[in-house]
Enzyme design. Sequence first.
Site, PDB file in Angstrom:
ATOM      1  N   SER A 139       0.847  -1.193   0.000  1.00 59.24           N
ATOM      2  CA  SER A 139       0.000   0.000   0.000  1.00 59.24           C
ATOM      3  C   SER A 139       0.881   1.242   0.000  1.00 59.24           C
ATOM      4  O   SER A 139       2.058   1.192   0.366  1.00 59.24           O
ATOM      5  CB  SER A 139      -0.878   0.001   1.252  1.00 59.24           C
ATOM      6  OG  SER A 139      -1.522   1.245   1.448  1.00 59.24           O
ATOM      7  N   TYR A 152      -1.919  -0.271  10.237  1.00 58.91           N
ATOM      8  CA  TYR A 152      -1.899  -0.652   8.827  1.00 58.91           C
ATOM      9  C   TYR A 152      -0.593  -0.195   8.179  1.00 58.91           C
ATOM     10  O   TYR A 152       0.068  -0.959   7.468  1.00 58.91           O
ATOM     11  CB  TYR A 152      -3.102  -0.025   8.126  1.00 58.91           C
ATOM     12  CG  TYR A 152      -3.259  -0.413   6.679  1.00 58.91           C
ATOM     13  CD1 TYR A 152      -3.612  -1.718   6.322  1.00 58.91           C
ATOM     14  CD2 TYR A 152      -3.077   0.512   5.648  1.00 58.91           C
ATOM     15  CE1 TYR A 152      -3.763  -2.080   4.990  1.00 58.91           C
ATOM     16  CE2 TYR A 152      -3.233   0.162   4.328  1.00 58.91           C
ATOM     17  CZ  TYR A 152      -3.577  -1.135   3.999  1.00 58.91           C
ATOM     18  OH  TYR A 152      -3.731  -1.486   2.677  1.00 58.91           O
ATOM     19  N   ALA A 154       2.231   0.459   9.699  1.00 53.08           N
ATOM     20  CA  ALA A 154       3.331  -0.326  10.274  1.00 53.08           C
ATOM     21  C   ALA A 154       3.437  -1.683   9.603  1.00 53.08           C
ATOM     22  O   ALA A 154       4.539  -2.149   9.273  1.00 53.08           O
ATOM     23  CB  ALA A 154       3.118  -0.497  11.782  1.00 53.08           C
ATOM     24  N   SER A 155       2.295  -2.327   9.383  1.00 51.32           N
ATOM     25  CA  SER A 155       2.314  -3.663   8.778  1.00 51.32           C
ATOM     26  C   SER A 155       2.804  -3.622   7.343  1.00 51.32           C
ATOM     27  O   SER A 155       3.537  -4.518   6.895  1.00 51.32           O
ATOM     28  CB  SER A 155       0.912  -4.291   8.840  1.00 51.32           C
ATOM     29  OG  SER A 155      -0.004  -3.616   7.988  1.00 51.32           O
ATOM     30  N   LYS A 156       2.436  -2.587   6.597  1.00 52.98           N
ATOM     31  CA  LYS A 156       2.843  -2.499   5.195  1.00 52.98           C
ATOM     32  C   LYS A 156       4.300  -2.062   5.056  1.00 52.98           C
ATOM     33  O   LYS A 156       5.008  -2.501   4.142  1.00 52.98           O
ATOM     34  CB  LYS A 156       1.910  -1.548   4.429  1.00 52.98           C
ATOM     35  CG  LYS A 156       0.478  -2.053   4.334  1.00 52.98           C
ATOM     36  CD  LYS A 156       0.382  -3.426   3.671  1.00 52.98           C
ATOM     37  CE  LYS A 156      -1.046  -3.863   3.446  1.00 52.98           C
ATOM     38  NZ  LYS A 156      -1.144  -5.186   2.794  1.00 52.98           N
TER      39      LYS A 156
END
Length: 268
Positions: A139, A152, A154-156
């Site tokens: 993303s 979100y 952080a995860s991407k």
Amino acid sequence: MDDFQGKRVIVTGGSDGIGKALVERFLEAGAYVATCGRSADKLYQLQVRHSNKFLHTMVVDVRKEEDCRRFIESAIREFGGVDVLVNNAGISMRALVQETELDTLRTVMDVNFWGTVYCTKFALDSIIANKGVIVGVSSIAGYRGLPGRSGYSASKFAVNGWLEALKTELLPSGVHVMWVCPGFTTSNIRNVALNKKGAPQGESPLEEGKLMSAEECAKQIVKAIGHRKRTLVMTFQGNETVWLNKLLPGLADKLVHKFFFKKGELVK
């Protein structure tokens, strides 16, 4: 890889949105496709719709290591190997850091990052043997931290960094590793995005009709895989955000805040 006829493709999170569009595009291209999701009903409907194609489905929660292992191993048994793995399964969130429960952040990280790690790790030997392709559906939030989407983002960021490390490790192997970053795309991801309590918010804060369709997004992703691009950032707004954040980060902070907030409230 321009021709996917007979290629063995795994797409996680293929029961809805971009994942479903990817599954259908690969099937149309003549690939053998394995996909997973958490909804047995949606997977059944997908199977019925493509009953004349090579489609293998399984109910999977990518947060669970053993679920991912069973799914990847079943796909390899079914098709004899893996040529392309698309780590698409993902979940979003919409809540300010100050208000967000820690379990919400853990859930987002478990789905987006650990789901990618588990499925890639279990498919890796077969992909290396076939000099295949590993894809992460990331993303713009993986390049630029977005307010209300801290977990979100952080995860991407984690997905992008992990795949870049893997890509570098595998340079001599013939395996291609890439990550693709859609902008805002019409899908169910915002309706099921987690709120501060970790429950689906049930609505989209954006005008879905003005966004890129899941089908157009899938078309661009499949084309990028065929051309073995390093990365793909979609939409003018997405590329503008990435480059502005690199060149003028202070200005990017102000513009991103202005986009997401109105009168001090998170509106997008």
